[in-house]
Scaffold this motif. Structure first.
Motif, PDB file in Angstrom:
ATOM      1  N   ALA A   1       0.770  -1.227  -0.088  1.00 35.28           N
ATOM      2  CA  ALA A   1       0.005  -0.086  -0.028  1.00 35.28           C
ATOM      3  C   ALA A   1       0.857   1.331   0.064  1.00 35.28           C
ATOM      4  O   ALA A   1       1.744   1.218   0.898  1.00 35.28           O
ATOM      5  CB  ALA A   1      -0.979   0.026   1.068  1.00 35.28           C
ATOM      6  N   ASP A   2       0.583   2.062  -0.896  1.00 35.42           N
ATOM      7  CA  ASP A   2       1.416   3.427  -1.068  1.00 35.42           C
ATOM      8  C   ASP A   2       2.967   3.013  -1.020  1.00 35.42           C
ATOM      9  O   ASP A   2       3.843   3.816  -0.526  1.00 35.42           O
ATOM     10  CB  ASP A   2       1.007   4.448   0.145  1.00 35.42           C
ATOM     11  CG  ASP A   2      -0.205   4.725   0.311  1.00 35.42           C
ATOM     12  OD1 ASP A   2      -1.010   4.893  -0.870  1.00 35.42           O
ATOM     13  OD2 ASP A   2      -0.755   4.804   1.311  1.00 35.42           O
ATOM     14  N   GLY A   3       3.332   2.039  -1.794  1.00 36.64           N
ATOM     15  CA  GLY A   3       4.760   1.616  -2.164  1.00 36.64           C
ATOM     16  C   GLY A   3       5.443   1.078  -0.974  1.00 36.64           C
ATOM     17  O   GLY A   3       6.529   0.794  -1.002  1.00 36.64           O
ATOM     18  N   ARG A   4       4.911   0.550   0.103  1.00 36.22           N
ATOM     19  CA  ARG A   4       5.195   0.055   1.236  1.00 36.22           C
ATOM     20  C   ARG A   4       4.550  -1.409   1.353  1.00 36.22           C
ATOM     21  O   ARG A   4       3.247  -1.384   1.026  1.00 36.22           O
ATOM     22  CB  ARG A   4       5.242   0.942   2.499  1.00 36.22           C
ATOM     23  CG  ARG A   4       5.902   1.977   2.518  1.00 36.22           C
ATOM     24  CD  ARG A   4       5.734   2.807   3.887  1.00 36.22           C
ATOM     25  NE  ARG A   4       6.737   3.824   3.886  1.00 36.22           N
ATOM     26  CZ  ARG A   4       6.908   4.309   5.025  1.00 36.22           C
ATOM     27  NH1 ARG A   4       6.107   4.193   6.199  1.00 36.22           N
ATOM     28  NH2 ARG A   4       7.862   5.248   5.398  1.00 36.22           N
ATOM     29  N   ILE A   5       5.444  -2.446   1.877  1.00 39.27           N
ATOM     30  CA  ILE A   5       4.659  -3.534   2.276  1.00 39.27           C
ATOM     31  C   ILE A   5       4.242  -3.404   3.879  1.00 39.27           C
ATOM     32  O   ILE A   5       4.691  -2.815   4.657  1.00 39.27           O
ATOM     33  CB  ILE A   5       5.967  -4.826   2.205  1.00 39.27           C
ATOM     34  CG1 ILE A   5       6.462  -4.931   1.011  1.00 39.27           C
ATOM     35  CG2 ILE A   5       5.431  -6.071   2.941  1.00 39.27           C
ATOM     36  CD1 ILE A   5       7.617  -6.145   0.960  1.00 39.27           C
ATOM     37  N   VAL A   6       2.833  -3.826   3.877  1.00 40.03           N
ATOM     38  CA  VAL A   6       2.052  -3.506   4.971  1.00 40.03           C
ATOM     39  C   VAL A   6       1.695  -4.756   5.565  1.00 40.03           C
ATOM     40  O   VAL A   6       1.151  -4.808   6.900  1.00 40.03           O
ATOM     41  CB  VAL A   6       0.892  -2.782   4.720  1.00 40.03           C
ATOM     42  CG1 VAL A   6       1.429  -1.207   4.221  1.00 40.03           C
ATOM     43  CG2 VAL A   6       0.133  -3.342   3.750  1.00 40.03           C
ATOM     44  N   ASP A   7       1.858  -5.997   5.008  1.00 40.05           N
ATOM     45  CA  ASP A   7       1.227  -7.085   5.620  1.00 40.05           C
ATOM     46  C   ASP A   7       1.890  -8.242   4.742  1.00 40.05           C
ATOM     47  O   ASP A   7       2.249  -8.159   3.629  1.00 40.05           O
ATOM     48  CB  ASP A   7      -0.169  -7.167   5.699  1.00 40.05           C
ATOM     49  CG  ASP A   7      -0.536  -8.091   7.056  1.00 40.05           C
ATOM     50  OD1 ASP A   7       0.391  -8.668   7.591  1.00 40.05           O
ATOM     51  OD2 ASP A   7      -1.807  -8.047   7.234  1.00 40.05           O
ATOM     52  N   GLU A   8       1.822  -9.528   5.486  1.00 39.19           N
ATOM     53  CA  GLU A   8       2.238 -10.752   4.684  1.00 39.19           C
ATOM     54  C   GLU A   8       1.142 -11.821   5.332  1.00 39.19           C
ATOM     55  O   GLU A   8       0.809 -11.765   6.477  1.00 39.19           O
ATOM     56  CB  GLU A   8       3.397 -11.029   4.914  1.00 39.19           C
ATOM     57  CG  GLU A   8       3.940 -12.494   4.481  1.00 39.19           C
ATOM     58  CD  GLU A   8       5.377 -13.020   4.871  1.00 39.19           C
ATOM     59  OE1 GLU A   8       5.772 -14.127   4.487  1.00 39.19           O
ATOM     60  OE2 GLU A   8       6.122 -11.868   5.308  1.00 39.19           O
ATOM     61  N   LEU A   9       0.894 -12.810   4.486  1.00 37.62           N
ATOM     62  CA  LEU A   9      -0.169 -13.880   4.837  1.00 37.62           C
ATOM     63  C   LEU A   9       0.566 -15.267   4.152  1.00 37.62           C
ATOM     64  O   LEU A   9       0.938 -15.278   2.900  1.00 37.62           O
ATOM     65  CB  LEU A   9      -1.152 -13.778   4.409  1.00 37.62           C
ATOM     66  CG  LEU A   9      -2.491 -14.629   4.380  1.00 37.62           C
ATOM     67  CD1 LEU A   9      -2.931 -14.868   6.002  1.00 37.62           C
ATOM     68  CD2 LEU A   9      -3.940 -14.338   3.713  1.00 37.62           C
ATOM     69  N   ARG A  10       0.642 -16.472   4.934  1.00 33.01           N
ATOM     70  CA  ARG A  10       1.203 -17.685   4.574  1.00 33.01           C
ATOM     71  C   ARG A  10      -0.027 -18.496   4.366  1.00 33.01           C
ATOM     72  O   ARG A  10      -1.142 -18.286   5.294  1.00 33.01           O
ATOM     73  CB  ARG A  10       2.130 -18.087   5.474  1.00 33.01           C
ATOM     74  CG  ARG A  10       3.460 -17.284   5.127  1.00 33.01           C
ATOM     75  CD  ARG A  10       4.452 -17.972   5.901  1.00 33.01           C
ATOM     76  NE  ARG A  10       5.807 -17.578   5.221  1.00 33.01           N
ATOM     77  CZ  ARG A  10       6.472 -18.070   3.869  1.00 33.01           C
ATOM     78  NH1 ARG A  10       5.866 -18.878   3.218  1.00 33.01           N
ATOM     79  NH2 ARG A  10       7.763 -17.461   3.334  1.00 33.01           N
TER      80      ARG A  10
ATOM     81  N   THR B   1      -5.138   1.926   9.092  1.00 29.07           N
ATOM     82  CA  THR B   1      -3.713   2.522   9.253  1.00 29.07           C
ATOM     83  C   THR B   1      -2.920   1.286   9.746  1.00 29.07           C
ATOM     84  O   THR B   1      -3.049   0.618  10.498  1.00 29.07           O
ATOM     85  CB  THR B   1      -3.689   3.470  10.460  1.00 29.07           C
ATOM     86  OG1 THR B   1      -4.546   4.847  10.206  1.00 29.07           O
ATOM     87  CG2 THR B   1      -2.131   4.068  10.660  1.00 29.07           C
ATOM     88  N   ALA B   2      -1.532   1.403   8.937  1.00 34.30           N
ATOM     89  CA  ALA B   2      -0.602   0.267   9.373  1.00 34.30           C
ATOM     90  C   ALA B   2       0.726   0.447   8.899  1.00 34.30           C
ATOM     91  O   ALA B   2       1.065   1.330   7.877  1.00 34.30           O
ATOM     92  CB  ALA B   2      -0.910  -0.967   8.261  1.00 34.30           C
ATOM     93  N   ALA B   3       1.677   0.407   9.889  1.00 32.89           N
ATOM     94  CA  ALA B   3       3.072   0.720   9.784  1.00 32.89           C
ATOM     95  C   ALA B   3       3.632  -0.324   8.782  1.00 32.89           C
ATOM     96  O   ALA B   3       3.155  -1.486   8.873  1.00 32.89           O
ATOM     97  CB  ALA B   3       3.779   0.536  11.164  1.00 32.89           C
ATOM     98  N   PRO B   4       4.524   0.019   8.141  1.00 30.20           N
ATOM     99  CA  PRO B   4       5.125  -1.054   7.142  1.00 30.20           C
ATOM    100  C   PRO B   4       5.963  -1.844   7.845  1.00 30.20           C
ATOM    101  O   PRO B   4       6.444  -1.886   9.015  1.00 30.20           O
ATOM    102  CB  PRO B   4       6.215   0.095   6.340  1.00 30.20           C
ATOM    103  CG  PRO B   4       6.372   0.997   7.255  1.00 30.20           C
ATOM    104  CD  PRO B   4       5.160   1.232   7.968  1.00 30.20           C
ATOM    105  N   VAL B   5       6.087  -3.315   7.183  1.00 31.21           N
ATOM    106  CA  VAL B   5       6.741  -4.038   7.974  1.00 31.21           C
ATOM    107  C   VAL B   5       7.501  -5.042   6.768  1.00 31.21           C
ATOM    108  O   VAL B   5       7.430  -4.800   5.602  1.00 31.21           O
ATOM    109  CB  VAL B   5       5.827  -5.418   8.552  1.00 31.21           C
ATOM    110  CG1 VAL B   5       4.869  -4.937   9.401  1.00 31.21           C
ATOM    111  CG2 VAL B   5       4.868  -6.065   7.241  1.00 31.21           C
ATOM    112  N   SER B   6       8.585  -5.454   7.164  1.00 29.87           N
ATOM    113  CA  SER B   6       9.562  -6.215   6.193  1.00 29.87           C
ATOM    114  C   SER B   6       9.052  -7.573   6.199  1.00 29.87           C
ATOM    115  O   SER B   6       8.791  -8.225   7.151  1.00 29.87           O
ATOM    116  CB  SER B   6      11.075  -6.447   6.805  1.00 29.87           C
ATOM    117  OG  SER B   6      11.694  -7.111   6.226  1.00 29.87           O
ATOM    118  N   ALA B   7       9.065  -8.001   4.979  1.00 27.80           N
ATOM    119  CA  ALA B   7       8.780  -9.499   4.430  1.00 27.80           C
ATOM    120  C   ALA B   7       9.836 -10.365   4.117  1.00 27.80           C
ATOM    121  O   ALA B   7       9.701 -11.388   3.756  1.00 27.80           O
ATOM    122  CB  ALA B   7       7.582  -9.522   3.257  1.00 27.80           C
TER     123      ALA B   7
END
Length: 270
Positions: A230-239, A258-264
């Motif tokens: 979202a907006d050029g950032r990774i915001v979540d991951e799902l397995r 609202t979500a802070a970016p996370v590293s996947a």
């Protein structure tokens, strides 16, 4: 153990990495017209894994794939395929790397109308001066259901058959990684399911690595893992995604949660 902005718990996972982006930024334009398409993105794509990239329109998902695949330049940061840093390569070196190590599948089939199906499949290898592995080529052709259509030109094939040719072309050269951009976007649901099923099986049975951009939760459910931008950032991951879980996550993101970016890069859902 870490937790994503939507409460998904993740744990570190060690595996060989087929491609990665590190602190990758992509900016288009300057001044008032400047657009930040990717904003310090870090992500890894592991070998023998099927990853789907999703996000709202304009989130940067196709830009991320194009930068990691070496189809577009980066503004800052790093993009690697295997241990090769793409930003350090000259044009000819980059072309050779894409030809030898990367397979591509696009929404447009990109077949040459003057060549038949078999010639389209082997074209990248012919250009590279490499002879195909006949046993492997026969296995790929049989798996995608093209054995009886090899002498047909694209105009003599249905849309689903043309995409099968494009998929076989991407897999036949045994690339280290395949990038697919909306590969079922021009197909009906049955043809799309057949293509996605083949891609899924190529990961499980053949150890192929696939990165797919899609907007379709059903398509994403074929993957081992989905990352959301979202907006050029990774915001979540799902397995271990399902269509319902992917749709739920997309609705939260698109709804403005609202979500802070996370590293996947090194996470896995339990």
């Amino acid at each position: 153990m870490t937790t994503t902005p939507y409460g998904v718990q993740t744990a570190a996972r060690t595996a060989a990495v087929a491609a990665r982006a590190t602190d990758l930024t992509k900016v288009y334009g300057q001044g008032e017209t400047q657009v930040v398409a990717l904003d310090h993105v870090s992500v890894e794509f592991r070998q023998a894994e099927f990853t789907a990239i999703m996000g709202p329109s304009g989130s940067g998902k196709s830009t991320l794939m194009h930068c990691v695949a070496g189809l577009d330049t980066v503004s800052s940061g790093s993009a690697r395929i295997g241990e090769t840093e793409l930003t350090s390569l000259k044009d000819k070196q980059l072309t050779r790397l894409r030809r030898d190590k990367v397979g591509f599948i696009f929404q447009a089939f990109n077949l040459l109308p003057t060549l038949n199906a078999l010639e389209n499949i082997t074209l990248p290898m012919d250009i590279a001066g490499r002879k195909p592995d006949r046993q492997w080529l026969d296995q790929v052709i049989e798996t995608v259901g093209l054995s009886g259509r090899l002498k047909h030109r694209p105009t003599e094939l249905s849309g689903g058959q043309q995409q099968r040719v494009a998929v076989a072309r991407a897999v036949a050269g045994k690339p280290e990684i395949i990038f697919a951009d909306e590969p079922t976007g021009n197909l009906d649901s049955r043809s799309g399911a057949e293509i996605l099923g083949f891609l899924r099986n190529s990961v499980r049975a053949l150890g192929q690595t696939i990165v797919m951009v899609t907007h379709d939760p059903v398509a994403a459910a074929y993957a081992d893992r989905v990352i959301f931008l979202a907006d050029g950032r990774i915001v979540d991951e799902l397995r271990e995604p399902t269509a319902d879980s992917v749709l739920d996550r997309m609705l939260r993101i698109s709804g403005g949660t609202t979500a802070a970016p996370v590293s996947a890069a090194t996470s896995r859902t339990r």
